[in-house]
Design a protein around this motif. Structure first.
Motif, PDB file in Angstrom:
ATOM      1  N   GLY A  84       1.009  -1.272  -0.308  1.00 53.11           N
ATOM      2  CA  GLY A  84      -0.068  -0.007   0.365  1.00 53.11           C
ATOM      3  C   GLY A  84       0.992   1.498  -0.019  1.00 53.11           C
ATOM      4  N   MET A  85       1.925   1.466   0.494  1.00 54.21           N
ATOM      5  CA  MET A  85       3.360   2.106   0.127  1.00 54.21           C
ATOM      6  C   MET A  85       3.414   2.699  -1.416  1.00 54.21           C
ATOM      7  N   GLU A  86       3.304   1.799  -1.993  1.00 54.88           N
ATOM      8  CA  GLU A  86       3.468   2.598  -3.760  1.00 54.88           C
ATOM      9  C   GLU A  86       2.007   3.529  -3.529  1.00 54.88           C
ATOM     10  N   LEU A  87       1.202   3.430  -3.121  1.00 49.35           N
ATOM     11  CA  LEU A  87       0.561   4.745  -2.925  1.00 49.35           C
ATOM     12  C   LEU A  87       1.128   6.240  -3.145  1.00 49.35           C
ATOM     13  N   GLU A  88       1.017   5.842  -1.499  1.00 52.51           N
ATOM     14  CA  GLU A  88       1.398   7.457  -0.890  1.00 52.51           C
ATOM     15  C   GLU A  88       3.013   7.587  -1.763  1.00 52.51           C
ATOM     16  N   LEU A  89       3.824   6.659  -1.980  1.00 51.49           N
ATOM     17  CA  LEU A  89       4.884   7.605  -3.334  1.00 51.49           C
ATOM     18  C   LEU A  89       5.079   8.033  -4.539  1.00 51.49           C
TER      19      LEU A  89
END
Length: 163
Positions: A84-89
Motif C-alpha cells: 500500500g505504500m506504493e500509492l503514498e510514494l
C-alpha cells in the motif's frame, strides 16, 4: 517497465509506443530500508538506492509528458505487507487521486480489462473497498488495511465486513 532511470527521451519513446510505465517505487524503498538485514549485499543496496532516488524524478517526467502510468509492486515474502505504500510514494508526484487512478483505471487499461474493471459503473465487476477516512486527504489510510478498510467487495461478493 519500472522506468526508474528513465529520461525524457525514453519517456517520449514509451508514450509514442503506447506503452505504460509501471513504477514499483515501494520495492526500491523497502529494499533500501530492509535489504541489509535481509542479507542483500551492500553493493546491491547501493544500486537500489540509486534507482530509488531517481524513481520520483522519472515519475514526474512521465506525468509531464503524458505517459500512461499504471501501478505495481515486486515486493515478495515479508515485504508484501508494504504494498500500500506504493500509492503514498506515487502520490508525491501524481497526487492522491492520480495514484488511485493509476492503480485502478490505468491498471485495468493495461490489462485490457477496462470494460470490466477500473471504474465504478453499471455493468462492471463490483470490486470496491470502504475506507474509514478520506484517502484523498491521507493516502496512507490505504496502508492500514486491517484497521481502516472496513469492507472489501470483489466481483460483487463481500470478503470483509467489519462494520
Amino acid at each position: 517497465e519500472h522506468c526508474n532511470l528513465m529520461d525524457e527521451s525514453a519517456a517520449r519513446a514509451i508514450k509514442d509506443a503506447g506503452a505504460f510505465m509501471v513504477p514499483t517505487l515501494v520495492t526500491y524503498e523497502m529494499i533500501s530500508r530492509l535489504g541489509k538485514n535481509m542479507g542483500i549485499p551492500d553493493n546491491n543496496v547501493r544500486k537500489i538506492n540509486e534507482a530509488r532516488d531517481r524513481g520520483l524524478e522519472a515519475l514526474a517526467i512521465a506525468k509531464r509528458l503524458g505517459v500512461k502510468i499504471a501501478s505495481g509492486s515486486d515486493l515478495l515474502g515479508p515485504m508484501q505487507r508494504y504494498k500500500g505504500m506504493e500509492l503514498e510514494l506515487q502520490a508525491r508526484v501524481l497526487g492522491p487521486m492520480g495514484a488511485i487512478v493509476a492503480t485502478t483505471k490505468t491498471n485495468a487499461e493495461l490489462l485490457k480489462k477496462e470494460k470490466d474493471l477500473g471504474t465504478v459503473e453499471a455493468g462492471k465487476l463490483a470490486d470496491l473497498i470502504l475506507v474509514q477516512g478520506d484517502p484523498l486527504k491521507d493516502i496512507t489510510l490505504l496502508q492500514q488495511y486491517q484497521e481502516k478498510i472496513s469492507v472489501i467487495v470483489q466481483g460483487g461478493r463481500v470478503y470483509k465486513n467489519i462494520l
